[in-house]
Scaffold this active site. Structure first.
Site, PDB file in Angstrom:
ATOM      1  N   ASP A  65       0.793  -1.132   0.446  1.00  0.00           N
ATOM      2  CA  ASP A  65       0.332   0.334   0.205  1.00  0.00           C
ATOM      3  C   ASP A  65       1.084   1.095  -0.453  1.00  0.00           C
ATOM      4  O   ASP A  65       2.138   1.627   1.057  1.00  0.00           O
ATOM      5  CB  ASP A  65      -1.096  -0.131   1.154  1.00  0.00           C
ATOM      6  N   ASN A  92       6.335   4.466  -9.508  1.00  0.00           N
ATOM      7  CA  ASN A  92       4.697   5.316 -10.032  1.00  0.00           C
ATOM      8  C   ASN A  92       4.040   5.941  -9.275  1.00  0.00           C
ATOM      9  O   ASN A  92       2.833   6.345 -10.115  1.00  0.00           O
ATOM     10  CB  ASN A  92       4.961   3.824 -10.764  1.00  0.00           C
ATOM     11  N   TYR A 159      -1.774  18.846  -6.014  1.00  0.00           N
ATOM     12  CA  TYR A 159      -1.476  17.968  -6.636  1.00  0.00           C
ATOM     13  C   TYR A 159      -0.598  18.903  -7.686  1.00  0.00           C
ATOM     14  O   TYR A 159       0.566  18.225  -7.998  1.00  0.00           O
ATOM     15  CB  TYR A 159      -2.526  17.107  -7.878  1.00  0.00           C
TER      16      TYR A 159
END
Length: 252
Positions: A65, A92, A159
């Site tokens: 996780d 990633n 983000y």
């Protein structure tokens, strides 16, 4: 994929690699001769990925996780213990949720994004580096975003901030370890046509007050090709950066 053998003997770990971008990178690395540790939260998806890739003992799954420091560090340890080395580490997993203008962005959305993106990339990089230093060779590849090079879209400040931070971590890592045979680079795609994008994209589009189709179209319009990036294109760049021919790192 065409086999090149450019990664023969190398051991690679890719976070979040049972599907989408991570899966494409895993398949590209396998085609180039690497042994790959596929990871993700779901044992079922991990088993399915291994069956579909059909790479025998050159591909294994280890649960991870990416929100958990313990899991990320355990993933690096597993690869090194299982194969006696760790040559390539791909950060990633990433993303964000709770899209909103800055004055309405929740603490939860901010901290969740920070932990998944910046903290997760740091923990993985830090754990992988000693194992690479032992072998005098390594490749760290961070999957970032074009949003880490600009700030021209509303409601995704968390983000954007995270991706800019990842670029700082990438440059710092490259500077500190470049003379020791270890490179660190970031790949910065725009929108990518994945199942994850189709799941998260509509919310981001709604936060901007536009349709998902128009939101995707804007990314395509900004690209030189006027097309959405594919996972195979990203995987091809990752393969180059992981090889001897890709022994470059970002400028200071």
């Amino acid at each position: 994929m065409v086999a090149t053998g450019s990664l023969d003997g190398r051991v690679a770990v890719i976070t979040g690699s049972t599907r989408s971008i991570g899966r494409a990178i895993a398949e590209a690395f396998l085609a180039d001769g690497a042994t790959v540790v596929v990871s993700g939260r779901s044992e079922v998806k991990g088993k399915q990925a291994l069956e579909e890739m059909d790479a025998g003992d050159r591909a294994v799954f280890h649960p991870c996780d990416a929100n958990s420091q313990e899991d990320i560090e355990g993933l690096a340890d597993f690869a090194a213990e299982r194969f006696g080395r760790l040559d390539i580490w791909v950060n990633n997993v990433g993303g964000s949720s709770g899209f909103a203008p800055i004055h309405q962005l929740s603490d939860e959305a901010w901290h969740n994004a920070l932990n998944l993106n910046v903290n997760g990339y740091f923990y993985g990089t830090r754990r992988a580096l000693p194992k690479m230093l032992e072998g005098g060779w390594g490749r760290i590849i961070n999957i970032s975003s074009v949003e880490g090079k600009q700030a021209n879209k509303p409601a995704i400040s968390h983000y954007i901030t995270n991706k800019h931070a990842i670029h700082g971590l990438t440059k710092a890592t490259a500077f500190e370890y470049g003379t020791q045979g270890i490179t660190c680079n970031a790949i910065c795609p725009g929108a990518v046509d994945t199942d994850l994008m189709r799941a998260a994209g509509p919310a981001a589009a709604e936060a901007e007050g536009i349709s998902y189709e128009d939101w995707l179209g804007r990314f395509a319009e900004h690209a030189a090709t006027k097309k959405i990036t594919t996972v195979e294109q990203i995987a091809a760049v990752a393969s180059l950066l992981a090889s001897e021919a890709g022994a470059v790192s970002p400028a200071r």
